[in-house]
Design a protein around this motif. Structure first.
Motif, PDB file in Angstrom:
ATOM      1  N   LYS A 182     -35.315 -69.324   5.824  1.00 11.86           N
ATOM      2  CA  LYS A 182     -34.752 -69.576   4.487  1.00 11.86           C
ATOM      3  C   LYS A 182     -35.121 -70.999   4.036  1.00 11.86           C
ATOM      4  O   LYS A 182     -34.778 -71.972   4.686  1.00 11.86           O
ATOM      5  CB  LYS A 182     -33.232 -69.420   4.551  1.00 11.86           C
ATOM      6  CG  LYS A 182     -32.569 -69.643   3.238  1.00 11.86           C
ATOM      7  CD  LYS A 182     -31.258 -68.902   3.124  1.00 11.86           C
ATOM      8  CE  LYS A 182     -30.515 -69.210   1.836  1.00 11.86           C
ATOM      9  NZ  LYS A 182     -31.321 -69.489   0.676  1.00 11.86           N
ATOM     10  N   THR A 183     -35.840 -71.064   2.934  1.00  9.04           N
ATOM     11  CA  THR A 183     -36.266 -72.379   2.438  1.00  9.04           C
ATOM     12  C   THR A 183     -35.068 -73.115   1.831  1.00  9.04           C
ATOM     13  O   THR A 183     -34.338 -72.556   1.019  1.00  9.04           O
ATOM     14  CB  THR A 183     -37.351 -72.200   1.357  1.00  9.04           C
ATOM     15  OG1 THR A 183     -38.291 -71.266   1.858  1.00  9.04           O
ATOM     16  CG2 THR A 183     -38.044 -73.508   1.040  1.00  9.04           C
ATOM     17  N   GLN A 184     -34.901 -74.348   2.239  1.00  9.17           N
ATOM     18  CA  GLN A 184     -33.775 -75.154   1.753  1.00  9.17           C
ATOM     19  C   GLN A 184     -34.242 -76.033   0.584  1.00  9.17           C
ATOM     20  O   GLN A 184     -35.433 -76.353   0.486  1.00  9.17           O
ATOM     21  CB  GLN A 184     -33.276 -76.072   2.887  1.00  9.17           C
ATOM     22  CG  GLN A 184     -32.834 -75.335   4.128  1.00  9.17           C
ATOM     23  CD  GLN A 184     -31.593 -74.480   3.892  1.00  9.17           C
ATOM     24  OE1 GLN A 184     -30.765 -74.781   3.029  1.00  9.17           O
ATOM     25  NE2 GLN A 184     -31.488 -73.378   4.627  1.00  9.17           N
ATOM     26  N   PRO A 185     -33.300 -76.443  -0.288  1.00  8.28           N
ATOM     27  CA  PRO A 185     -33.692 -77.359  -1.359  1.00  8.28           C
ATOM     28  C   PRO A 185     -34.380 -78.596  -0.760  1.00  8.28           C
ATOM     29  O   PRO A 185     -33.950 -79.086   0.286  1.00  8.28           O
ATOM     30  CB  PRO A 185     -32.350 -77.756  -2.002  1.00  8.28           C
ATOM     31  CG  PRO A 185     -31.396 -76.667  -1.604  1.00  8.28           C
ATOM     32  CD  PRO A 185     -31.878 -76.088  -0.318  1.00  8.28           C
ATOM     33  N   LYS A 186     -35.427 -79.051  -1.360  1.00  2.00           N
ATOM     34  CA  LYS A 186     -36.232 -80.215  -0.953  1.00  2.00           C
ATOM     35  C   LYS A 186     -37.115 -79.957   0.269  1.00  2.00           C
ATOM     36  O   LYS A 186     -37.791 -80.857   0.748  1.00  2.00           O
ATOM     37  CB  LYS A 186     -35.355 -81.442  -0.678  1.00  2.00           C
ATOM     38  CG  LYS A 186     -34.600 -81.922  -1.889  1.00  2.00           C
ATOM     39  CD  LYS A 186     -34.160 -83.357  -1.682  1.00  2.00           C
ATOM     40  CE  LYS A 186     -33.285 -83.793  -2.835  1.00  2.00           C
ATOM     41  NZ  LYS A 186     -32.288 -84.739  -2.457  1.00  2.00           N
ATOM     42  N   GLN A 187     -37.092 -78.752   0.779  1.00  2.00           N
ATOM     43  CA  GLN A 187     -37.972 -78.445   1.937  1.00  2.00           C
ATOM     44  C   GLN A 187     -39.383 -78.201   1.414  1.00  2.00           C
ATOM     45  O   GLN A 187     -39.547 -77.438   0.471  1.00  2.00           O
ATOM     46  CB  GLN A 187     -37.440 -77.204   2.657  1.00  2.00           C
ATOM     47  CG  GLN A 187     -38.219 -76.838   3.900  1.00  2.00           C
ATOM     48  CD  GLN A 187     -37.659 -75.582   4.569  1.00  2.00           C
ATOM     49  OE1 GLN A 187     -36.459 -75.378   4.629  1.00  2.00           O
ATOM     50  NE2 GLN A 187     -38.543 -74.729   5.043  1.00  2.00           N
ATOM     51  N   ILE A 188     -40.388 -78.848   2.043  1.00  2.00           N
ATOM     52  CA  ILE A 188     -41.745 -78.728   1.492  1.00  2.00           C
ATOM     53  C   ILE A 188     -42.706 -78.061   2.476  1.00  2.00           C
ATOM     54  O   ILE A 188     -43.908 -78.285   2.432  1.00  2.00           O
ATOM     55  CB  ILE A 188     -42.286 -80.101   1.036  1.00  2.00           C
ATOM     56  CG1 ILE A 188     -42.265 -81.115   2.193  1.00  2.00           C
ATOM     57  CG2 ILE A 188     -41.535 -80.622  -0.168  1.00  2.00           C
ATOM     58  CD1 ILE A 188     -43.148 -82.328   1.960  1.00  2.00           C
ATOM     59  N   TRP A 189     -42.188 -77.306   3.436  1.00  2.00           N
ATOM     60  CA  TRP A 189     -43.072 -76.601   4.369  1.00  2.00           C
ATOM     61  C   TRP A 189     -42.425 -75.298   4.808  1.00  2.00           C
ATOM     62  O   TRP A 189     -41.235 -75.090   4.612  1.00  2.00           O
ATOM     63  CB  TRP A 189     -43.372 -77.456   5.600  1.00  2.00           C
ATOM     64  CG  TRP A 189     -42.179 -78.182   6.140  1.00  2.00           C
ATOM     65  CD1 TRP A 189     -41.028 -77.620   6.609  1.00  2.00           C
ATOM     66  CD2 TRP A 189     -42.007 -79.591   6.228  1.00  2.00           C
ATOM     67  NE1 TRP A 189     -40.152 -78.590   7.000  1.00  2.00           N
ATOM     68  CE2 TRP A 189     -40.725 -79.822   6.786  1.00  2.00           C
ATOM     69  CE3 TRP A 189     -42.803 -80.698   5.917  1.00  2.00           C
ATOM     70  CZ2 TRP A 189     -40.226 -81.090   7.032  1.00  2.00           C
ATOM     71  CZ3 TRP A 189     -42.296 -81.957   6.166  1.00  2.00           C
ATOM     72  CH2 TRP A 189     -41.022 -82.150   6.717  1.00  2.00           C
ATOM     73  N   ILE A 190     -43.237 -74.464   5.422  1.00  6.02           N
ATOM     74  CA  ILE A 190     -42.692 -73.271   6.075  1.00  6.02           C
ATOM     75  C   ILE A 190     -42.417 -73.698   7.506  1.00  6.02           C
ATOM     76  O   ILE A 190     -43.327 -74.168   8.202  1.00  6.02           O
ATOM     77  CB  ILE A 190     -43.710 -72.112   6.053  1.00  6.02           C
ATOM     78  CG1 ILE A 190     -44.038 -71.721   4.614  1.00  6.02           C
ATOM     79  CG2 ILE A 190     -43.193 -70.917   6.830  1.00  6.02           C
ATOM     80  CD1 ILE A 190     -45.170 -70.709   4.512  1.00  6.02           C
ATOM     81  N   LYS A 191     -41.180 -73.564   7.958  1.00  2.00           N
ATOM     82  CA  LYS A 191     -40.863 -74.009   9.319  1.00  2.00           C
ATOM     83  C   LYS A 191     -41.575 -73.122  10.332  1.00  2.00           C
ATOM     84  O   LYS A 191     -41.721 -71.921  10.119  1.00  2.00           O
ATOM     85  CB  LYS A 191     -39.354 -73.936   9.556  1.00  2.00           C
ATOM     86  CG  LYS A 191     -38.604 -75.016   8.834  1.00  2.00           C
ATOM     87  CD  LYS A 191     -37.100 -74.891   9.029  1.00  2.00           C
ATOM     88  CE  LYS A 191     -36.418 -75.844   8.059  1.00  2.00           C
ATOM     89  NZ  LYS A 191     -34.990 -75.637   7.958  1.00  2.00           N
ATOM     90  N   ARG A 192     -41.967 -73.760  11.383  1.00  2.00           N
ATOM     91  CA  ARG A 192     -42.605 -72.987  12.454  1.00  2.00           C
ATOM     92  C   ARG A 192     -41.567 -72.734  13.542  1.00  2.00           C
ATOM     93  O   ARG A 192     -40.770 -73.621  13.855  1.00  2.00           O
ATOM     94  CB  ARG A 192     -43.789 -73.767  13.032  1.00  2.00           C
ATOM     95  CG  ARG A 192     -44.653 -72.898  13.930  1.00  2.00           C
ATOM     96  CD  ARG A 192     -45.841 -73.679  14.434  1.00  2.00           C
ATOM     97  NE  ARG A 192     -46.840 -73.965  13.409  1.00  2.00           N
ATOM     98  CZ  ARG A 192     -47.969 -74.635  13.659  1.00  2.00           C
ATOM     99  NH1 ARG A 192     -48.227 -75.078  14.878  1.00  2.00           N
ATOM    100  NH2 ARG A 192     -48.845 -74.859  12.706  1.00  2.00           N
ATOM    101  N   LEU A 193     -41.597 -71.533  14.087  1.00  2.00           N
ATOM    102  CA  LEU A 193     -40.662 -71.213  15.177  1.00  2.00           C
ATOM    103  C   LEU A 193     -41.429 -70.777  16.418  1.00  2.00           C
ATOM    104  O   LEU A 193     -42.261 -69.877  16.368  1.00  2.00           O
ATOM    105  CB  LEU A 193     -39.701 -70.090  14.752  1.00  2.00           C
ATOM    106  CG  LEU A 193     -38.789 -69.564  15.877  1.00  2.00           C
ATOM    107  CD1 LEU A 193     -37.831 -70.638  16.379  1.00  2.00           C
ATOM    108  CD2 LEU A 193     -37.992 -68.354  15.395  1.00  2.00           C
ATOM    109  N   ILE A 194     -41.138 -71.477  17.489  1.00  2.00           N
ATOM    110  CA  ILE A 194     -41.661 -71.089  18.794  1.00  2.00           C
ATOM    111  C   ILE A 194     -40.429 -70.589  19.541  1.00  2.00           C
ATOM    112  O   ILE A 194     -39.540 -71.382  19.863  1.00  2.00           O
ATOM    113  CB  ILE A 194     -42.284 -72.309  19.504  1.00  2.00           C
ATOM    114  CG1 ILE A 194     -43.410 -72.899  18.650  1.00  2.00           C
ATOM    115  CG2 ILE A 194     -42.757 -71.959  20.914  1.00  2.00           C
ATOM    116  CD1 ILE A 194     -43.529 -74.398  18.748  1.00  2.00           C
ATOM    117  N   ALA A 195     -40.330 -69.283  19.738  1.00  2.00           N
ATOM    118  CA  ALA A 195     -39.096 -68.742  20.328  1.00  2.00           C
ATOM    119  C   ALA A 195     -39.419 -67.873  21.528  1.00  2.00           C
ATOM    120  O   ALA A 195     -40.122 -66.867  21.405  1.00  2.00           O
ATOM    121  CB  ALA A 195     -38.344 -67.918  19.291  1.00  2.00           C
ATOM    122  N   GLU A 196     -38.947 -68.291  22.661  1.00  2.08           N
ATOM    123  CA  GLU A 196     -39.105 -67.474  23.867  1.00  2.08           C
ATOM    124  C   GLU A 196     -37.728 -66.935  24.223  1.00  2.08           C
ATOM    125  O   GLU A 196     -36.782 -67.698  24.389  1.00  2.08           O
ATOM    126  CB  GLU A 196     -39.715 -68.310  24.995  1.00  2.08           C
ATOM    127  CG  GLU A 196     -41.170 -68.680  24.707  1.00  2.08           C
ATOM    128  CD  GLU A 196     -42.014 -67.480  24.284  1.00  2.08           C
ATOM    129  OE1 GLU A 196     -41.950 -66.425  24.946  1.00  2.08           O
ATOM    130  OE2 GLU A 196     -42.727 -67.580  23.261  1.00  2.08           O
TER     131      GLU A 196
END
Ligand code: NAD
Length: 562
Positions: A317-331
């Motif tokens: 979910k993009t937050q206000p003022k967020q300027i990237w797509i978050k990356r998730l490394i999930a094991e």
């Protein structure tokens, strides 16, 4: 072999270490290259080799471990701060995370200041500030922090193991393996950064000078589990920082003390402030806040499927003022099976199944929790498994004669016992099935084996994460493979067979990230068995492999007309 690493000339294998009469200890070499030598562009580093395990049958090693346990015992019960922007932060009142010994829950291992959202905000801000300078530190210098950390961990190996024994109930051998893996991650990712930091090969093009290099992502949130509370924490942390990122490290509330030991080592070697911000705190409030923060660039998580999926949703979910797509490394979790075919070496299969099912009380993501056995050899194999498991000794792991210790916590204890009750209805209980009462009310559970389990039963499909093995009968080889693939997970698996075509088929069709043939499904080694799973087991990041660091970087291409 010795790798000669030169920023301008690339990596080349030059001379044999022994011909060169170089030190055998990998770390020693780097001690001669101090941080003051940071302008040096020529670094030399031996090829990666795994840290050897300690042989505790040697009296000197046994004594050293006993001494280490005594020493660590003298430090129990103390209060520890958070570390934000290089400063110790104390939190008053009742805001403590109390870490206890699962063998004796009344014994307090340590009390940790508990973060709240305000402190989480500060931690993210400090990490953001530190990122601006840390990203400019040459990679040749960043790697040296990892090699120095490895060196210190090697010197304090038994002390670190003692924390693991007391805080989370690891046996000596399991604790030693955890520390060795942490050292391996430092050594391996350090070398990997030396490889990735160099100019990358590109196709030549007329009248242009083209370059591709890997730059860091930004501020990462690192969330490790309690079951490899040193190795996995060190792996995700060192991969982050060596690539040039800064982090907020939120340890598991069951294992903040061992996490702090590592943070202290990084402080001791002079890691700049704000590169690692140490933030013990409740997953639900602090974890959610960190994950959804607009300045968080990526999340490196290892833990359960449930928490991993929640993080995945929140991070998306993009937050206000967020300027990237978050990356998730999930094991995430596993429900790992071992297939025993009708021509397998049954002794070896039984040995592998018992070791993988009950080592560290079955609390490994790679643990064998389902044995899938061909009907032709079912009775014989089950008998061998039960015979071997009956001999396992359970008790306080401070005593090295105990193979199995307690399970991690009260909640794990209750959840496992509940699964055992379900299992008693879903199959035939052949061994164990009970809690073991001790004077100190430790969380001990008998090694438990339940046979004749339906492949679709709850205990066959859900991760129990305790010393509970389900045994399932397969009609034939194809059926065994079908059962092995019938869960939502895909982490590890193993096959015992002498049939070449079955081994080949398993290599293609057994859908797991780490498949083992004629050996147990636990015990992945850094560099040797890059680790990570498919489906609901995670993003298949392959920790300890050559693809891993890329996940902590972004590639930049620069093209100049000449
Ligand atoms: P967990 O999911 O309960 O917790 C993992 C971490 O997440 C902890 O630090 C916890 O505090 C934190 N957390 C909890 N809620 C959070 C939230 N809402 N936001 C952010 N963080 C939150 O897992 P666990 O019990 O610590 O570890 C056991 C699990 O980890 C098992 O499922 C096991 O299979 C898995 N595991 C997987 C691997 C792998 O490589 N695939 C390795 C080790 C463990």
């Amino acid at each position: 072999m010795l790798l000669k690493i030169d920023k301008s000339f690339g990596v080349s294998a030059v001379k044999n270490r022994h011909e060169e009469n170089m030190p055998k200890n990998q770390g020693e070499l780097f001690m001669s290259t101090t941080l003051a030598d940071k302008e040096k562009t020529l670094l030399q580093v031996n090829e990666f080799v795994n840290e050897p395990f300690t042989d505790f049958s040697q009296p000197a090693n046994k004594k050293a471990m006993e001494e280490a346990i005594k020493t660590v015992r003298l430090s129990l019960g103390k209060e520890y701060p958070l570390v934000i922007g290089g400063k110790d932060v104390k939190v008053g009142g009742d805001n403590w995370i109390i870490s206890t010994n699962p063998s004796k829950p009344d014994e307090v291992i340590a009390k940790f200041a508990k973060a709240d959202q305000k402190l989480a905000e500060e931690a993210i801000n400090e990490a953001s500030i530190a990122f601006e300078s840390w990203k400019k530190v040459p990679y040749t210098e960043r790697v040296q922090y990892l090699f120095k950390a490895a060196e210190i961990m090697r010197k304090r190996k038994h002390e670190l193991s003692a924390w693991l024994i007391l805080e989370i109930g690891k046996s000596w051998a399991e604790a030693d393996g955890d520390v060795a893996e942490a050292i391996d991650f430092c050594e391996f990712y350090g070398r990997e950064m030396l490889r990735l930091g160099q100019a990358q090969p590109l196709t030549p093009y007329a009248n242009e000078k083209n370059k591709l290099h890997y730059i860091p992502l930004g501020v990462g949130v690192v969330i490790p589990p309690w079951n490899f509370p040193l190795a996995i924490l060190v792996g995700m942390t060192t991969a982050s920082i060596v690539a040039g990122n800064t982090i907020v490290l939120k340890p598991s509330s069951d294992t903040p003390a061992i996490a702090y030991q590592f943070v202290k080592i990084m402080q001791e070697i002079g890691l700049p402030k704000g590169v690692i911000n140490f933030l013990p705190g409740p997953g639900a409030s602090v974890g959610d806040y960190l994950v959804s923060h607009p300045k968080t660039r990526y999340i490196a998580f290892t833990g359960s499927k449930e928490v991993g999926l929640r993080i995945n949703e929140m991070a998306a979910k993009t937050q206000p003022k967020q300027i990237w797509i978050k990356r998730l490394i999930a094991e995430m979790g596993g429900k790992d099976g071992i297939i025993v075919d009708n021509d397998a070496d049954l002794d070896s299969a039984a040995e592998g199944i018992v070791a993988a099912a009950f080592g560290f009380q079955g609390q490994k993501c790679s643990a064998c929790s389902r044995a899938i056995i061909h009907q032709d050899v079912y009775d014989k194999t089950v008998e061998k498994i039960v015979e071997k498991a009956k001999k396992l000794v359970v008790g306080d792991p401070q005593d090295n004669n105990n193979f199995m210790g307690p399970v991690a916590s009260k909640s794990a204890y209750e959840s496992i016992l509940k699964y055992i009750e379900t299992g008693k209805k879903e199959g035939h209980l052949l061994l164990g099935g009970n809690a073991i009462k001790t004077n100190a009310n430790g969380y001990f559970i008998e090694p438990t084996i339940i046979a004749d389990v339906d492949p679709k039963a709850k205990i066959s499909l859900e991760e129990i994460f305790g010393p509970v093995l389900s045994i399932i009968k397969a009609k034939d080889w194809q059926h065994a493979l079908e059962i092995a693939n019938n869960t939502e997970f895909g982490l590890t698996g193993a096959v015992y067979t002498k049939n070449r075509s079955h081994l080949d088929q398993a290599s293609n069709d057994f859908h797991v990230g780490n498949l083992y043939l004629n050996r147990k499904c636990t015990g992945a080694l850094v560099g040797v068995h890059p680790f990570g799973g498919f489906n609901m087991s995670g993003t298949d990041s392959k920790a300890g492999g050559k693809d891993y660091l890329l996940l902590f970087t972004q590639a930049k291409t620069v093209s100049e007309k000449v």
